[in-house]
Design a protein around this motif. Structure first.
Motif, mmCIF file in Angstrom:
data_model
loop_
_atom_site.group_PDB
_atom_site.id
_atom_site.type_symbol
_atom_site.label_atom_id
_atom_site.label_comp_id
_atom_site.label_asym_id
_atom_site.label_seq_id
_atom_site.Cartn_x
_atom_site.Cartn_y
_atom_site.Cartn_z
ATOM 1 N N GLU A 160 0.816 -1.227 0.000
ATOM 2 C CA GLU A 160 0.000 0.000 0.000
ATOM 3 C C GLU A 160 0.848 1.275 0.000
ATOM 4 O O GLU A 160 0.403 2.312 -0.496
ATOM 5 N N VAL A 161 2.064 1.190 0.551
ATOM 6 C CA VAL A 161 2.898 2.396 0.606
ATOM 7 C C VAL A 161 3.647 2.603 -0.717
ATOM 8 O O VAL A 161 4.010 3.734 -1.067
ATOM 9 N N SER A 162 3.842 1.543 -1.469
ATOM 10 C CA SER A 162 4.671 1.628 -2.686
ATOM 11 C C SER A 162 4.174 2.647 -3.717
ATOM 12 O O SER A 162 4.998 3.321 -4.349
ATOM 13 N N PRO A 163 2.869 2.780 -3.943
ATOM 14 C CA PRO A 163 2.437 3.752 -4.962
ATOM 15 C C PRO A 163 2.854 5.195 -4.659
ATOM 16 O O PRO A 163 2.792 6.049 -5.541
ATOM 17 N N VAL A 316 17.549 5.707 -0.139
ATOM 18 C CA VAL A 316 16.692 6.794 0.337
ATOM 19 C C VAL A 316 15.913 7.336 -0.852
ATOM 20 O O VAL A 316 16.460 7.477 -1.951
ATOM 21 N N PHE A 317 14.633 7.590 -0.638
ATOM 22 C CA PHE A 317 13.815 8.184 -1.689
ATOM 23 C C PHE A 317 12.688 8.962 -1.028
ATOM 24 O O PHE A 317 12.474 8.853 0.176
ATOM 25 N N THR A 318 12.016 9.762 -1.823
ATOM 26 C CA THR A 318 10.949 10.599 -1.278
ATOM 27 C C THR A 318 9.601 10.120 -1.798
ATOM 28 O O THR A 318 9.529 9.232 -2.658
ATOM 29 N N THR A 319 8.562 10.746 -1.281
ATOM 30 C CA THR A 319 7.261 10.535 -1.884
ATOM 31 C C THR A 319 7.238 11.271 -3.231
ATOM 32 O O THR A 319 8.152 12.043 -3.548
ATOM 33 N N LYS A 320 6.230 11.020 -4.038
ATOM 34 C CA LYS A 320 6.211 11.586 -5.391
ATOM 35 C C LYS A 320 6.214 13.117 -5.366
ATOM 36 O O LYS A 320 5.549 13.739 -4.516
ATOM 37 N N LEU A 321 6.947 13.672 -6.293
ATOM 38 C CA LEU A 321 6.961 15.120 -6.458
ATOM 39 C C LEU A 321 5.723 15.550 -7.242
ATOM 40 O O LEU A 321 5.155 14.761 -8.005
ATOM 41 N N LYS A 322 5.321 16.779 -7.049
ATOM 42 C CA LYS A 322 4.205 17.315 -7.837
ATOM 43 C C LYS A 322 4.548 17.252 -9.325
ATOM 44 O O LYS A 322 5.737 17.275 -9.712
ATOM 45 N N ALA A 323 3.516 17.231 -10.147
ATOM 46 C CA ALA A 323 3.694 16.953 -11.582
ATOM 47 C C ALA A 323 4.707 17.877 -12.253
ATOM 48 O O ALA A 323 5.502 17.437 -13.071
ATOM 49 N N ARG A 324 4.713 19.133 -11.913
ATOM 50 C CA ARG A 324 5.585 20.073 -12.637
ATOM 51 C C ARG A 324 6.940 20.282 -11.962
ATOM 52 O O ARG A 324 7.739 21.097 -12.425
ATOM 53 N N VAL A 325 7.183 19.563 -10.866
ATOM 54 C CA VAL A 325 8.463 19.724 -10.152
ATOM 55 C C VAL A 325 9.509 18.803 -10.791
ATOM 56 O O VAL A 325 9.276 17.605 -10.913
ATOM 57 N N PRO A 326 10.639 19.343 -11.214
ATOM 58 C CA PRO A 326 11.681 18.497 -11.821
ATOM 59 C C PRO A 326 12.360 17.629 -10.757
ATOM 60 O O PRO A 326 12.209 17.876 -9.557
ATOM 61 N N PRO A 327 13.115 16.601 -11.152
ATOM 62 C CA PRO A 327 13.850 15.777 -10.186
ATOM 63 C C PRO A 327 14.702 16.645 -9.265
ATOM 64 O O PRO A 327 15.223 17.686 -9.683
ATOM 65 N N GLN A 328 14.839 16.215 -8.024
ATOM 66 C CA GLN A 328 15.531 17.009 -6.994
ATOM 67 C C GLN A 328 16.715 16.201 -6.433
ATOM 68 O O GLN A 328 16.686 15.761 -5.274
#
Ligand code: FES
Length: 390
Positions: A160-163, A316-328
């Motif tokens: 459930e957390v993977s998406p 280490v990874f983050t939750t999904k970025l907003k659609a228009r935010v480039p990779p960080q």
């Protein structure tokens, strides 16, 4: 109080290490990588698991696990720890099909290889399964069902957390001079956090006067609140102090309060899945996975390489970025740097503990609150003691 279940030799002796490699790492499902690292055709991760070189590769859209060893002279088919490259040996160019059968041999005439031999050549394959984005490999020819190793609640959390996971992952690995069980016990031992991580992790948590972590009272969880997919999860309670231990019960799931305040990067994310909380999955035998507010995720694995030695892997990874935010990438690096600081705080002490066990006849005493560590030790002895004592 209770007597420790494991004698010091289990952390230091080659005999126990060999038994573990066979009876634990050669039999159980082992975490091998994340599907984010394997999303494109020919992407791969190359690991050393249970003393075996393992290659997991996306071939034709399907993840497959092979021994990372060419059928010609045994050269690793993929030398880098991860990347994207076709399934071709770098040494003399033998190429393999998606199922591990031999596809082509450059300069074929010099080998004097008949058709029957060519058709019989195949890479050794291993069982592979995914739970959400978590890729597990089993080195046994008769793997146990993964539901025998992990509780349904633990598997549901991983699914459930993977998406929520962003595609970009920061990954590193490094050697440490202590036993893998010390690290698994360390993540079960919540009482060390306020002492070892007093300037890093502990200030983020709410710790009661008794030393326990505060329960989550209310928060903005998309996973665990009523009506959410994991609302009925039963978090691990205290383990019994004695008795036979089931394999499923050695892994643990926990969640505690972590007061939320937005940070400079919070506005870059889609809505995180568990704001205001910290949850952790201690996944036996050697993985610790968790989340800070559902904004960032850490995944740690302690792979034994010899008695009292591990290769420590850290994602280490983050939750999904907003659609228009480039990779960080700078954000990932910053979070990973903070994570490594916490890891190093543990590593300094666990290295010292390993040294002290080298010359010890016994290991002190455990409090009742350490029953989960004790249960892991009891399971270990259930599985290995007969041969270990021989
Ligand atoms: Fe792989 Fe020779 S070792 S082609």
């Amino acid at each position: 109080m209770i007597e420790p279940a494991l004698p010091p030799a289990c952390y230091t002796d080659d005999k126990w290490f060999e038994l573990e490699q066979h009876r634990i790492f050669g039999r159980l499902w082992l975490f091998a990588g994340l599907t984010q690292q394997l999303a494109t055709e020919n992407s791969f991760v190359a690991r050393e698991l249970g003393g075996v070189p393992v290659l997991v590769q996306n071939l034709g859209g399907e993840l497959r696990a092979f021994r990372n060893s060419c059928a010609h002279r045994g050269m690793p088919l993929q030398v880098a720890p991860c990347g994207t490259r076709r399934l071709i040996c770098p040494y003399h160019g033998w190429a393999y099909n998606d199922d591990g059968s031999l596809r082509g041999v450059p300069n074929a005439k010099i080998y004097n290889m008949c058709d029957a031999t060519k058709e019989s050549i195949r890479l050794q394959s291993y069982a592979l399964t995914t739970v959400g984005n978590f890729v597990f490999v089993n080195l046994s020819p008769n793997p146990l069902p993964i539901a025998e190793q992990f509780s349904e609640d633990l598997l549901r959390i991983l699914r459930e957390v993977s998406p929520y996971f962003a595609p970009d992952v920061s990954y590193t690995h490094f050697a440490c001079n202590y036993d893998w069980k010390l690290n698994f016990e360390n993540v079960l031992d919540w009482n060390h956090a306020q002492f070892v991580h007093s300037q890093t992790l502990a200030p983020l948590l709410q710790i009661e006067s008794s030393g326990t972590f505060s329960a989550v009272e209310s928060n903005q969880s998309k996973l665990f609140l009523e009506g959410s997919p994991l609302a009925d999860i039963v978090f691990s309670g205290d383990a019994p102090l004695a008795g036979k231990v089931a394999l499923k019960d050695v892994s643990r799931i926990g969640r505690s309060s972590m007061p939320y305040s937005a940070r400079w990067f919070s506005s870059l994310f889609e809505e995180p899945c568990d704001r205001g909380a910290f949850f952790a999955c201690n996944i036996f035998p050697n993985v610790n996975f968790g989340s800070i507010h559902g904004e960032s995720f850490y995944l740690q694995q302690y792979v034994p390489t010899a008695a009292g030695r591990i290769d420590y892997h850290s994602w280490v990874f983050t939750t999904k970025l907003k659609a228009r935010v480039p990779p960080q990438p700078h954000l990932l690096w910053g979070i990973h740097h903070a994570e490594k600081r916490v890891i190093d705080e543990d590593a300094v002490l666990l290295t010292a503990l390993q040294k002290s066990l080298q010359a010890a006849d016994s290991i002190g005493l455990m409090g009742d609150h350490e029953a989960t560590l004790h249960a892991m030790g009891r399971w270990y002895m259930q599985e290995l003691s007969e041969e270990g004592a021989a």
